[in-house]
Design an enzyme around this catalytic site. Sequence first.
Site, mmCIF file in Angstrom:
data_model
loop_
_atom_site.group_PDB
_atom_site.id
_atom_site.type_symbol
_atom_site.label_atom_id
_atom_site.label_comp_id
_atom_site.label_asym_id
_atom_site.label_seq_id
_atom_site.Cartn_x
_atom_site.Cartn_y
_atom_site.Cartn_z
ATOM 1 N N TYR A 84 25.607 -5.482 9.331
ATOM 2 C CA TYR A 84 25.388 -6.758 8.641
ATOM 3 C C TYR A 84 26.330 -6.880 7.447
ATOM 4 C CZ TYR A 84 21.261 -7.386 11.517
ATOM 5 O OH TYR A 84 20.430 -7.551 12.583
ATOM 6 N N CYS A 115 24.513 -11.643 18.974
ATOM 7 C CA CYS A 115 23.859 -11.117 17.778
ATOM 8 C C CYS A 115 23.340 -9.703 17.991
ATOM 9 C CB CYS A 115 22.743 -12.052 17.334
ATOM 10 S SG CYS A 115 21.582 -12.479 18.636
#
Length: 153
Positions: A84, A115
Amino acid sequence: MILATRFGPARATINESGALEAFGFGDSQWRARGDSPVLATQLREYCEGARTAFQLELNLCGTEFQVRVWQELCRISFGSAITYAELARRVERPGAARAVGRANATNPIWLIVPCHRVLGSDGNLTGYAYGLRIKECLLEWEGLRIKAPCKNL
């Protein structure tokens, strides 16, 4: 449209112009609608190991920041994963790992906008709306070794 995949049933929403608006696994909260032979073919090829990237028209509906994050997700190659923090750096928001995590979580086009290729800072699996087991299986299908191997679904 409802599709069978090696990861379980999937649902897709195709708009009037043929663009993909939503994609997810299992019993999603939204109704599948529309039809896309191109999506069906590319998804089958992905599940057979013959496709590593999707080439579909997408209708990404979100804030400017969300769309920027989702577009960057599409740049993560098959068989690769980033954190992230790295995703935040790539969208020119270093230090905004939580914000990109939230944008990642609101991605309406799972798998196609990959994702699942984003991991925690320690390399561990973190949240996935359809469960960490599917996330792990997707990553392993793409050739990434995660700490605990995935058994066939």
